[in-house]
Design an enzyme around this catalytic site. Structure first.
Site, PDB file in Angstrom:
ATOM      1  CB  SER A   1      -1.042   0.077   1.381  1.00 15.39           C
ATOM      2  OG  SER A   1      -1.734   1.075   1.165  1.00 15.39           O
TER       3      SER A   1
ATOM      4  CE  LYS B   1       1.944  10.103  -3.226  1.00 17.40           C
ATOM      5  NZ  LYS B   1       3.248   9.620  -2.672  1.00 17.40           N
TER       6      LYS B   1
ATOM      7  CE  LYS C   1      -1.754   0.292  -3.592  1.00 16.90           C
ATOM      8  NZ  LYS C   1      -1.351  -0.902  -3.991  1.00 16.90           N
TER       9      LYS C   1
ATOM     10  CG  ASN D   1       7.632   9.529  -2.106  1.00 18.56           C
ATOM     11  OD1 ASN D   1       6.954   9.675  -3.296  1.00 18.56           O
ATOM     12  ND2 ASN D   1       7.126  10.203  -1.098  1.00 18.56           N
TER      13      ASN D   1
ATOM     14  CB  THR E   1       4.813  20.360  -6.684  1.00 21.19           C
ATOM     15  OG1 THR E   1       5.242  19.936  -5.487  1.00 21.19           O
ATOM     16  CG2 THR E   1       4.690  19.373  -7.693  1.00 21.19           C
TER      17      THR E   1
ATOM     18  NE  ARG F   1       2.784  16.541 -10.028  1.00 18.75           N
ATOM     19  CZ  ARG F   1       3.692  15.608 -10.076  1.00 18.75           C
ATOM     20  NH1 ARG F   1       4.038  15.192 -11.446  1.00 18.75           N
ATOM     21  NH2 ARG F   1       4.429  15.145  -9.335  1.00 18.75           N
TER      22      ARG F   1
END
Length: 259
Positions: A55, A58, A70, A97, A122, A190
């Site tokens: 999983s 997030k 998920k 990550n 970002t 995003r």
């Protein structure tokens, strides 16, 4: 399953790219959630010993379709573990990550540096937890030995890293000066992205394991019959609804999901 009769199943197949799944929630549900249901049910039918779902962090208070689908997969295997009379032990492992994995930020930054920049970040305040590939593999294998069934395991990943700091360090490691030889450009979060990731859901209780770097979370599983019925209700509407309305269906099962 019939041919190889596996003892252990590591279920890693998923659509994981956040921004792409925001546009394709039906496909994310089919693959990430229904795909897990299919493989987990097969594991029960074939008396698999251990089933490990890969999983993501997030999935905690998700803001993305990827995280929500998920989380639905996590809810299902916990319900199946509680309801099933099979010896199969189901568990999930939440990753941060993974450095160097497909689509991860470091190879993307390195490509941008090689092309002369700019390095695209970002948001100046965005942070992420990182783990190495050996840490990720070790977490999966350790989870298989630690489980009693129904847990969600998380690696102690230390402090979250600011992505802007990571970008600057990579620029320097490649022999350049940030904001001089190689520029940094802020492109905005995003769709579905968070400023920071969380490690624990409010309904989960932290329990120690035998490994000092691994934690496990226990929560009350939902009723399996109810979960299956709710998933079926979503499946029946996937072909008829716009993306935003499909996302709202997820909120009926995951009230903490904020699309």
């Amino acid at each position: 399953f019939q041919r190889f009769k596996p003892d252990l199943v590591f279920h890693a197949a998923a659509h994981k790219h956040v921004s792409l799944m925001e546009q394709q929630p039906a496909e994310a549900f089919r693959n990430n959630t229904q795909g897990t249901v299919t493989i987990a049910d097969l594991a029960v039918q074939h008396a698999v010993s251990h089933f490990v779902l890969i999983s993501t962090d997030k999935a905690i208070n998700p803001t993305s379709v990827m995280g929500a689908t998920k989380r639905l997969a996590e809810l299902f295997i916990q319900s199946l573990n509680a309801a099933s009379d099979t010896p199969t032990k189901f568990m999930a492992v939440r990753f941060g990550n993974v450095l160097g994995s497909s689509g991860s930020v470091v190879p993307i930054f390195e490509k941008q540096i090689a092309e002369g920049g700019p390095v695209k970040v970002t948001h100046p305040e965005v942070t992420r937890y990182f783990m190495t590939i050996p840490e990720a593999v070790g977490l999966v294998l350790q989870a298989g030995t630690q489980t009693k069934g129904g847990e969600i395991f998380v690696l102690d990943m230390g402090k979250a890293v600011k992505i802007i700091d990571l970008a600057r360090q990579l620029i320097e490691l490649h022999g350049h000066k940030p904001d001089q030889g190689i520029g940094i450009e802020f492109i905005g979060l995003r769709p579905g992205e968070k400023l920071f990731e969380e490690l624990i859901h409010t309904s989960e209780n932290l329990v120690e394991t035998n490994h000092p770097k691994i934690m496990k979370y226990i929560s009350q599983p939902a009723d399996l019959v109810v979960i299956r019925k709710e998933f079926q209700g979503i499946e029946e509407q996937l072909c008829h609804l716009e993306s935003d309305k499909i996302k709202m269906l997820f909120t009926q099962i995951i009230p903490e999901y904020s699309p």
